[in-house]
Design a protein around this motif. Structure first.
Motif, short mmCIF file in Angstrom:
data_model
loop_
_atom_site.label_atom_id
_atom_site.label_comp_id
_atom_site.label_asym_id
_atom_site.label_seq_id
_atom_site.Cartn_x
_atom_site.Cartn_y
_atom_site.Cartn_z
N GLN A 104 -10.03 6.94 -1.20
CA GLN A 104 -9.84 8.11 -0.34
C GLN A 104 -10.07 7.74 1.12
OE1 GLN A 104 -9.02 11.52 -1.18
NE2 GLN A 104 -8.77 11.58 1.05
N VAL A 105 -9.12 8.11 1.97
CA VAL A 105 -9.25 7.99 3.41
C VAL A 105 -9.17 9.39 4.01
CG1 VAL A 105 -8.21 7.13 5.54
CG2 VAL A 105 -8.32 5.66 3.52
N THR A 106 -10.21 9.79 4.71
CA THR A 106 -10.26 11.11 5.34
C THR A 106 -10.48 10.96 6.83
OG1 THR A 106 -11.17 12.10 3.32
CG2 THR A 106 -11.38 13.36 5.36
N TRP B 122 0.83 -1.20 0.00
CA TRP B 122 0.00 0.00 0.00
C TRP B 122 0.86 1.24 0.00
CZ3 TRP B 122 -5.22 -0.14 -0.57
CH2 TRP B 122 -5.86 -1.36 -0.33
N TYR B 123 0.48 2.21 -0.83
CA TYR B 123 1.09 3.53 -0.86
C TYR B 123 0.01 4.56 -0.59
CZ TYR B 123 5.24 1.49 -3.11
OH TYR B 123 6.37 0.75 -3.40
N ARG B 124 0.42 5.78 -0.24
CA ARG B 124 -0.55 6.84 -0.05
C ARG B 124 0.04 8.17 -0.53
NH1 ARG B 124 -0.75 7.36 6.59
NH2 ARG B 124 1.32 8.33 6.87
N GLN B 125 -0.85 9.07 -0.92
CA GLN B 125 -0.44 10.38 -1.38
C GLN B 125 -1.44 11.43 -0.90
OE1 GLN B 125 0.11 10.78 -5.63
NE2 GLN B 125 1.45 12.54 -5.37
N ALA B 126 -0.95 12.37 -0.10
CA ALA B 126 -1.76 13.49 0.36
C ALA B 126 -1.65 14.64 -0.63
CB ALA B 126 -1.29 13.94 1.75
N PRO B 127 -2.64 15.54 -0.67
CA PRO B 127 -2.60 16.67 -1.60
C PRO B 127 -1.33 17.50 -1.44
CG PRO B 127 -4.78 16.48 -0.65
CD PRO B 127 -3.89 15.52 0.10
N GLY B 128 -0.64 17.75 -2.55
CA GLY B 128 0.57 18.56 -2.54
C GLY B 128 1.80 17.88 -2.00
N ASP C 258 -3.07 11.06 8.51
CA ASP C 258 -3.23 9.87 7.68
C ASP C 258 -4.13 10.12 6.47
OD1 ASP C 258 -1.65 8.13 9.33
OD2 ASP C 258 -3.36 7.94 10.70
N THR C 259 -4.76 11.26 6.42
CA THR C 259 -5.65 11.60 5.30
C THR C 259 -4.87 11.61 3.99
OG1 THR C 259 -7.14 12.91 6.68
CG2 THR C 259 -7.17 13.35 4.32
N ALA C 260 -5.32 10.80 3.03
CA ALA C 260 -4.64 10.67 1.75
C ALA C 260 -5.44 9.74 0.85
CB ALA C 260 -3.23 10.11 1.94
#
Length: 121
Positions: free
Chosen positions: A116-118, A36-42, A88-90
């Motif tokens: 999306q995880v918020t 698993w990877y994640r990417q937050a805005p910016g 953790d939001t991403a």
């Protein structure tokens, strides 16, 4: 022919839990690594956890003790996320390194569409 189907994202309060699922399907010869990877805005994409076949499970320092990665016999990888924090939001992406049926010597990387995880109060 090969697809990674993700599910389980959503909106949760800080301290809550969520479980992500990703199922690999299609003309697959073998799966060598899932994660698993994640990417937050910016921000840059970062590795969250990986569970390779025959190798050690690895976690990012920021999620150790809170997240758990697992895998079953149906080519499905899970990410249990506990004690979630706003940071953790991403968008979380499933990743797999695999070879296709008929081309067993060629390894390729596949990605899910993202979920999306918020985490917010």
């Amino acid at each position: 022919q090969v697809q990674l189907a993700e599910s389980g994202g959503g909106l949760v309060q800080p301290g809550g839990s969520l479980r992500l699922s990703c199922a690999a399907s299609g003309s697959i010869f073998a799966i060598y690594d899932m994660g698993w990877y994640r990417q937050a805005p910016g921000k840059q994409r970062e590795l969250v956890a990986t569970i390779p076949n025959g190798d050690s499970i690895r976690y990012a320092d920021s999620v150790k003790g809170r997240f758990t990665i697992s895998r079953d016999n149906a080519n499905t990888v899970y990410l249990q996320m506990n004690n979630l924090k706003p940071e953790d939001t991403a968008v979380y992406y499933c990743n797999a390194e695999l070879s296709r049926l008929g081309l067993p010597r060629i390894k390729s990387t596949y990605w899910g569409q993202g979920t999306q995880v918020t985490v917010s109060s």
